[in-house]
Motif scaffolding. Structure first.
Motif, PDB file in Angstrom:
ATOM      1  N   LEU A 151       0.833  -1.204   0.000  1.00 30.55           N
ATOM      2  CA  LEU A 151       0.000   0.000   0.000  1.00 30.55           C
ATOM      3  C   LEU A 151       0.870   1.257   0.000  1.00 30.55           C
ATOM      4  CD1 LEU A 151      -0.525   1.788   2.875  1.00 30.55           C
ATOM      5  CD2 LEU A 151      -1.553  -0.357   3.570  1.00 30.55           C
ATOM      6  N   VAL A 152       2.032   1.206   0.664  1.00 30.99           N
ATOM      7  CA  VAL A 152       2.947   2.345   0.582  1.00 30.99           C
ATOM      8  C   VAL A 152       3.406   2.540  -0.856  1.00 30.99           C
ATOM      9  CG1 VAL A 152       5.222   3.211   1.282  1.00 30.99           C
ATOM     10  CG2 VAL A 152       3.702   2.190   2.988  1.00 30.99           C
ATOM     11  N   ASN A 153       3.663   1.445  -1.546  1.00 33.86           N
ATOM     12  CA  ASN A 153       4.030   1.509  -2.963  1.00 33.86           C
ATOM     13  C   ASN A 153       2.885   2.088  -3.797  1.00 33.86           C
ATOM     14  OD1 ASN A 153       5.502   1.023  -5.367  1.00 33.86           O
ATOM     15  ND2 ASN A 153       4.463  -0.935  -5.625  1.00 33.86           N
ATOM     16  N   LEU A 255      -8.915  -0.615  -2.662  1.00 38.13           N
ATOM     17  CA  LEU A 255      -8.805  -2.042  -2.984  1.00 38.13           C
ATOM     18  C   LEU A 255     -10.176  -2.706  -2.983  1.00 38.13           C
ATOM     19  CD1 LEU A 255      -7.188  -4.710  -3.383  1.00 38.13           C
ATOM     20  CD2 LEU A 255      -7.127  -4.878  -0.892  1.00 38.13           C
ATOM     21  N   PHE A 256     -10.959  -2.483  -1.939  1.00 35.25           N
ATOM     22  CA  PHE A 256     -12.272  -3.128  -1.847  1.00 35.25           C
ATOM     23  C   PHE A 256     -13.225  -2.617  -2.918  1.00 35.25           C
ATOM     24  CE2 PHE A 256     -10.930  -4.285   2.510  1.00 35.25           C
ATOM     25  CZ  PHE A 256     -11.190  -5.646   2.436  1.00 35.25           C
ATOM     26  N   ARG A 257     -13.140  -1.351  -3.254  1.00 39.38           N
ATOM     27  CA  ARG A 257     -13.987  -0.822  -4.319  1.00 39.38           C
ATOM     28  C   ARG A 257     -13.662  -1.506  -5.650  1.00 39.38           C
ATOM     29  NH1 ARG A 257     -12.776   4.049  -5.626  1.00 39.38           N
ATOM     30  NH2 ARG A 257     -14.739   4.620  -6.594  1.00 39.38           N
ATOM     31  N   ARG A 258     -12.392  -1.734  -5.907  1.00 33.91           N
ATOM     32  CA  ARG A 258     -11.993  -2.395  -7.154  1.00 33.91           C
ATOM     33  C   ARG A 258     -12.399  -3.867  -7.140  1.00 33.91           C
ATOM     34  NH1 ARG A 258      -6.513  -1.712  -9.573  1.00 33.91           N
ATOM     35  NH2 ARG A 258      -7.738  -1.579 -11.482  1.00 33.91           N
ATOM     36  N   LEU A 259     -12.297  -4.517  -5.988  1.00 32.44           N
ATOM     37  CA  LEU A 259     -12.720  -5.909  -5.888  1.00 32.44           C
ATOM     38  C   LEU A 259     -14.215  -6.041  -6.160  1.00 32.44           C
ATOM     39  CD1 LEU A 259     -10.725  -7.132  -2.746  1.00 32.44           C
ATOM     40  CD2 LEU A 259     -10.425  -7.916  -5.113  1.00 32.44           C
ATOM     41  N   VAL A 260     -15.006  -5.126  -5.584  1.00 31.89           N
ATOM     42  CA  VAL A 260     -16.452  -5.158  -5.781  1.00 31.89           C
ATOM     43  C   VAL A 260     -16.801  -4.965  -7.259  1.00 31.89           C
ATOM     44  CG1 VAL A 260     -18.588  -3.890  -5.316  1.00 31.89           C
ATOM     45  CG2 VAL A 260     -17.040  -4.434  -3.437  1.00 31.89           C
ATOM     46  N   LYS A 261     -16.026  -4.136  -7.952  1.00 37.96           N
ATOM     47  CA  LYS A 261     -16.273  -3.889  -9.366  1.00 37.96           C
ATOM     48  C   LYS A 261     -15.732  -4.997 -10.266  1.00 37.96           C
ATOM     49  CE  LYS A 261     -16.278   1.178  -9.024  1.00 37.96           C
ATOM     50  NZ  LYS A 261     -15.574   2.418  -9.459  1.00 37.96           N
ATOM     51  N   GLY A 262     -15.051  -5.972  -9.665  1.00 39.96           N
ATOM     52  CA  GLY A 262     -14.494  -7.062 -10.448  1.00 39.96           C
ATOM     53  C   GLY A 262     -13.269  -6.681 -11.243  1.00 39.96           C
ATOM     54  N   HIS A 269      -3.478   1.764 -11.801  1.00 47.29           N
ATOM     55  CA  HIS A 269      -4.764   2.451 -11.988  1.00 47.29           C
ATOM     56  C   HIS A 269      -4.669   3.861 -11.429  1.00 47.29           C
ATOM     57  CE1 HIS A 269      -5.722   2.086  -7.657  1.00 47.29           C
ATOM     58  NE2 HIS A 269      -5.064   0.953  -7.743  1.00 47.29           N
ATOM     59  N   ARG A 270      -5.766   4.613 -11.564  1.00 48.09           N
ATOM     60  CA  ARG A 270      -5.856   5.966 -11.016  1.00 48.09           C
ATOM     61  C   ARG A 270      -7.118   6.090 -10.169  1.00 48.09           C
ATOM     62  NH1 ARG A 270      -3.053  10.099 -12.129  1.00 48.09           N
ATOM     63  NH2 ARG A 270      -4.846  11.476 -11.847  1.00 48.09           N
ATOM     64  N   SER A 271      -7.345   5.097  -9.304  1.00 49.59           N
ATOM     65  CA  SER A 271      -8.573   5.050  -8.513  1.00 49.59           C
ATOM     66  C   SER A 271      -8.409   5.533  -7.086  1.00 49.59           C
ATOM     67  CB  SER A 271      -9.126   3.614  -8.482  1.00 49.59           C
ATOM     68  OG  SER A 271      -9.357   3.135  -9.784  1.00 49.59           O
ATOM     69  N   HIS A 272      -7.176   5.752  -6.631  1.00 54.89           N
ATOM     70  CA  HIS A 272      -6.985   6.210  -5.253  1.00 54.89           C
ATOM     71  C   HIS A 272      -7.598   7.599  -5.081  1.00 54.89           C
ATOM     72  CE1 HIS A 272      -4.476   2.983  -3.704  1.00 54.89           C
ATOM     73  NE2 HIS A 272      -3.830   2.976  -4.835  1.00 54.89           N
ATOM     74  N   PHE A 273      -7.987   7.900  -3.867  1.00 49.26           N
ATOM     75  CA  PHE A 273      -8.626   9.188  -3.602  1.00 49.26           C
ATOM     76  C   PHE A 273      -7.703  10.351  -3.965  1.00 49.26           C
ATOM     77  CE2 PHE A 273     -11.235   6.354  -1.120  1.00 49.26           C
ATOM     78  CZ  PHE A 273     -12.494   6.915  -1.162  1.00 49.26           C
ATOM     79  N   TYR A 274      -6.417  10.230  -3.660  1.00 51.77           N
ATOM     80  CA  TYR A 274      -5.501  11.329  -3.969  1.00 51.77           C
ATOM     81  C   TYR A 274      -5.350  11.514  -5.478  1.00 51.77           C
ATOM     82  CZ  TYR A 274      -1.660   8.083  -5.052  1.00 51.77           C
ATOM     83  OH  TYR A 274      -0.868   7.102  -5.623  1.00 51.77           O
TER      84      TYR A 274
END
Length: 343
Positions: A151-153, A255-262, A269-274
């Motif tokens: 996650l730090v990475n 991570l969980f949002r991406r898992l839920v979306k399959g 990716h560029r899905s992190h809040f920051y």
């Protein structure tokens, strides 16, 4: 209780910062030639930028840690050496990955091997739940450490982001160790890493002239994760959760949002809040400034739990920390309204 004076601590951190700066200046031409990070659809930068600054950060951290031990810290040189050796092993994995990307499964296998060897080499001093067999508890700790390293990475995707997260954390960890409220082994790592990151910061300021690369983010995750585990083992679990709470929240929720979306969560990716914040109109400086201020607040809450030594205070500070993180995450997820007015 450590015998190291605060003035000596500042001198050691400053030395680590200076060493890191010198190493970066020396290494940058090589990194410019052999380790360019080229922008792609998932990048936050738009021009090819050298990566690998983590080489200097980890080397300076090790020198700072050695100076701390030699300057009167009661830390166990053996334990610090083992942890630094594991960090250099991860740095080697990261360096190869920076130059020639390693497939996800071999990469995780190598990281897991390093973490397993680390906790096998160290004495079984980190315990949280005495009723759980040591082997099971160690397995859970290894998996947790593996997640923290990654996650730090994942979160090292914006100029100054790692500096904004790790400098308040390492300074707080060093202060806690100086006060004798954490194992003395934390102090060399915290001082060395805080100083090294400050030496790296001018080169990574927006718009960055140099990135950490995996060679830096992976071992930084291991070093700080180990410090947090050591802190938690002293019955300061609330403080150990509060210090990295923003990183834990952003990365884990994503991570969980991406898992839920399959989605293939291991892909870039560029899905992190920051990252979404910059897409939503925040400048890089605005994002990292909010993260830095949030982390200063979290460090203050963590120090409060240690000073109070009260279960009710722990819960209160955790609730306040969670509210602060939630507020920043919510702000990052909203599009900024363009400001208009007289010109």
């Amino acid at each position: 209780m450590t015998a190291l004076a605060p003035t000596t601590s500042l001198a050691i951190a400053a030395t680590a910062a200076m060493i890191c700066t010198i190493l970066i200046v020396a290494l940058r031409p090589l990194l410019q030639r052999y380790a360019l990070a080229r922008p792609n659809a998932r990048s936050s930068h738009v021009t090819p930028t050298p990566q690998g600054g983590g080489l200097a950060v980890i080397a300076a951290t090790a020198i700072g840690a050695a100076l701390t031990v030699l300057s009167g810290s009661t830390a166990s040189g053996t334990s610090v050496l083992i942890v630094l050796a594991a960090a250099f092993c991860l740095a080697a994995v990261g360096m190869v990955d920076d130059l020639r990307p390693i497939p996800v499964l071999p990469r995780l296998t190598l990281q897991l091997a390093v973490v397993v060897v680390l906790f096998t080499a160290l004495p079984p001093q980190i315990r949280f739940f005495e009723i759980i067999p040591v082997a099971i508890e160690r397995a859970l700790i290894v998996l947790g450490m593996l997640w923290f390293i990654n996650l730090v990475n994942f979160m090292d995707g914006l100029d100054w982001m790692t500096v904004a997260e790790m400098v308040p954390m390492t300074v707080a960890l060093g202060a806690i160790a100086l006060l004798g409220e954490a194992p003395a082994d934390i102090l060399p790592i915290a001082l060395g890493l805080a100083g090294a990151l400050l030496g790296f910061a001018p080169f990574n300021r927006p718009v960055a002239k140099l990135f950490l690369g995996d060679v830096g983010s992976l071992p930084i995750g291991l070093l700080t994760g180990w410090c947090l585990l050591e802190l938690a083992s002293r019955q300061h679990l609330a403080a150990a959760i509060l210090l990295p709470l923003y990183y834990l929240s952003d990365a884990t929720i994503t991570l969980f949002r991406r898992l839920v979306k399959g989605e293939r969560f291991w892909d870039a990716h560029r899905s992190h809040f920051y990252q979404r914040a910059t897409d939503n109109g925040f400048s890089v400086t605005q994002v990292v400034a909010r993260v830095f201020l949030l982390n200063l607040g979290l460090a203050g809450l963590a120090m409060t739990t240690i000073a109070a030594s009260s279960r009710s205070i722990d819960l209160t500070m955790l609730a306040l920390g969670a509210l602060g993180v939630a507020a920043v995450l919510f702000q990052f997820s909203q599009a900024r309204v363009a400001q208009t007015g007289p010109r």
